[in-house]
Design a protein around this motif. Structure first.
Motif, PDB file in Angstrom:
ATOM      1  N   TRP A   1       0.825  -1.218   0.000  1.00 53.43           N
ATOM      2  CA  TRP A   1       0.000   0.000   0.000  1.00 53.43           C
ATOM      3  C   TRP A   1       0.854   1.262   0.000  1.00 53.43           C
ATOM      4  CZ3 TRP A   1      -5.075  -0.131  -0.851  1.00 53.43           C
ATOM      5  CH2 TRP A   1      -5.774  -1.291  -0.542  1.00 53.43           C
TER       6      TRP A   1
ATOM      7  N   PRO B   1      -5.903   2.287   3.149  1.00 45.26           N
ATOM      8  CA  PRO B   1      -7.284   2.692   3.442  1.00 45.26           C
ATOM      9  C   PRO B   1      -7.511   2.791   4.950  1.00 45.26           C
ATOM     10  CG  PRO B   1      -7.195   0.366   2.885  1.00 45.26           C
ATOM     11  CD  PRO B   1      -5.792   0.890   2.749  1.00 45.26           C
TER      12      PRO B   1
ATOM     13  N   ARG C   1      -2.753  -4.723   8.882  1.00 46.45           N
ATOM     14  CA  ARG C   1      -3.914  -3.917   9.301  1.00 46.45           C
ATOM     15  C   ARG C   1      -4.487  -3.105   8.139  1.00 46.45           C
ATOM     16  NH1 ARG C   1      -2.408   1.504  10.954  1.00 46.45           N
ATOM     17  NH2 ARG C   1      -0.164   1.765  10.728  1.00 46.45           N
ATOM     18  N   HIS C   2      -3.641  -2.763   7.163  1.00 46.54           N
ATOM     19  CA  HIS C   2      -4.131  -1.988   6.023  1.00 46.54           C
ATOM     20  C   HIS C   2      -5.095  -2.831   5.177  1.00 46.54           C
ATOM     21  CE1 HIS C   2      -1.513   1.085   7.237  1.00 46.54           C
ATOM     22  NE2 HIS C   2      -0.400   0.633   6.681  1.00 46.54           N
TER      23      HIS C   2
ATOM     24  N   ALA D   1      -8.290  -3.173   6.964  1.00 43.92           N
ATOM     25  CA  ALA D   1      -9.082  -1.941   6.795  1.00 43.92           C
ATOM     26  C   ALA D   1      -9.735  -1.914   5.419  1.00 43.92           C
ATOM     27  CB  ALA D   1      -8.181  -0.723   6.978  1.00 43.92           C
ATOM     28  N   PHE D   2      -8.998  -2.374   4.407  1.00 49.31           N
ATOM     29  CA  PHE D   2      -9.561  -2.420   3.049  1.00 49.31           C
ATOM     30  C   PHE D   2     -10.779  -3.349   3.025  1.00 49.31           C
ATOM     31  CE2 PHE D   2      -9.975  -4.489  -1.071  1.00 49.31           C
ATOM     32  CZ  PHE D   2     -10.080  -3.404  -1.909  1.00 49.31           C
TER      33      PHE D   2
END
Lengths: 219, 76
Positions: free
Chosen positions: A136, A140, B35-36, B39-40
């Motif tokens: 990423w 998000p 964690r990303h 979250a997505f």
């Protein structure tokens, strides 16, 4: 479910046991019931309209039709269903069959066969969120940190207008009606892989639109 | 080793349920550590919940004679 569904709505299928697919419960629909529908028995007609009518209306509205258009469309779907019921004698799901008719009727209303572009700019929007190693760049944020479901529901009504007709239909059928990718594939006449692409594009556009409205803004 | 892009693409296309067991386990492991991506996935689930909440309001729009009118037309 998918193995029992019709390849398309015009495909005549073998006679046998038929199922009236509801959202949660599955009501057996036998040959005697089909015969009552053919004879336009009021009680049989009422039960199928009660079971599927508002669901079809909801889908038509979700696909972008106005209230009156959606009501007309649902009436047309049932008329076509009853007129073509001779072909509905196989192990098909009534719900899938009806949504297939809805798809064809909606294309007639739009006076076009809806096609999806091979490339959509939203693909680049998704790609741009990751670096070359696939990690990423713009992570998000969890949406529940920002806004409640009701506010998001209000926001999403605007955002779905940004979807292509086919993306909107696939999103509606997969996410709201909770149909399987296999069933949606039969309904709209696209491969299961392409149904995944359309759902992905719809979700990416909706997430992007909702982020623009302050929902789930990237950290 | 699955990347964040691999995992989020699989989540977003809805292809996770049809993926082979090994791939599903790899996704689960990745989500446990990232964690990303969690979250997505929550974003994707929240979009669906919001759409269903919006659709629930549409279902009650037709008047009480909606079904009766359809049945009447089918009997003609």
């Amino acid at each position: 479910m998918s193995a029992a569904g019709p390849a398309n709505i015009t495909e005549a299928t073998r006679s046998g046991r038929v199922w009236l697919g509801m959202m949660e419960d599955v009501v057996p629909l036998d040959d005697a019931y089909l015969e009552r529908l053919r004879r336009r028995d009021p009680e049989a007609l009422r039960s199928i309209v009660d079971g599927q009518g508002r669901r079809l209306y909801r889908a038509a509205r979700g696909m972008g039709f106005s209230k009156s258009e959606a009501e007309d469309l649902v009436q047309d779907v049932f008329v076509t269903f009853i007129e073509s019921i001779e072909r509905f004698e196989g192990r098909a799901q009534v719900g899938t069959w009806l949504f297939g008719i809805l798809h064809h009727k909606s294309q007639e209303r739009w006076r076009t066969v809806v096609r999806e572009e091979l490339n959509d700019p939203v693909d680049q929007v998704f790609e741009s969120q990751f670096d070359a190693r696939g990690s990423w760049i713009r992570p998000p944020a969890a949406p529940d940190q920002h806004v409640g479901a009701r506010e998001a529901a209000d926001a999403i009504r605007d955002c779905v207008d940004g979807l292509s007709p086919l993306q909107r239909e696939v999103f509606q059928l997969r996410q709201v009606e909770e149909l399987s990718a296999a069933d949606v594939s039969k309904i709209v006449g696209q491969t299961i892989t392409h149904i995944g692409v359309l759902l992905h594009r719809a979700r990416t556009k909706l997430r992007s639109c909702l982020e623009g409205k302050g929902w789930g803004r990237s950290r | 080793m699955m990347t964040c892009k691999d995992v989020s693409t699989l989540v977003s296309t809805g292809g996770l349920s049809d993926a082979p067991l090994v791939r599903r386990l790899a996704v689960r492991l990745h989500l446990a550590m990232c964690r990303h991506c969690r979250a997505f996935r929550r974003q994707v689930e929240a979009v669906a919940r919001s759409a269903r909440a919006a659709a629930a309001a549409l279902e009650v729009e037709p008047l009480h004679d909606f079904e009766s009118n359809i049945v009447e037309r089918l009997r003609q």
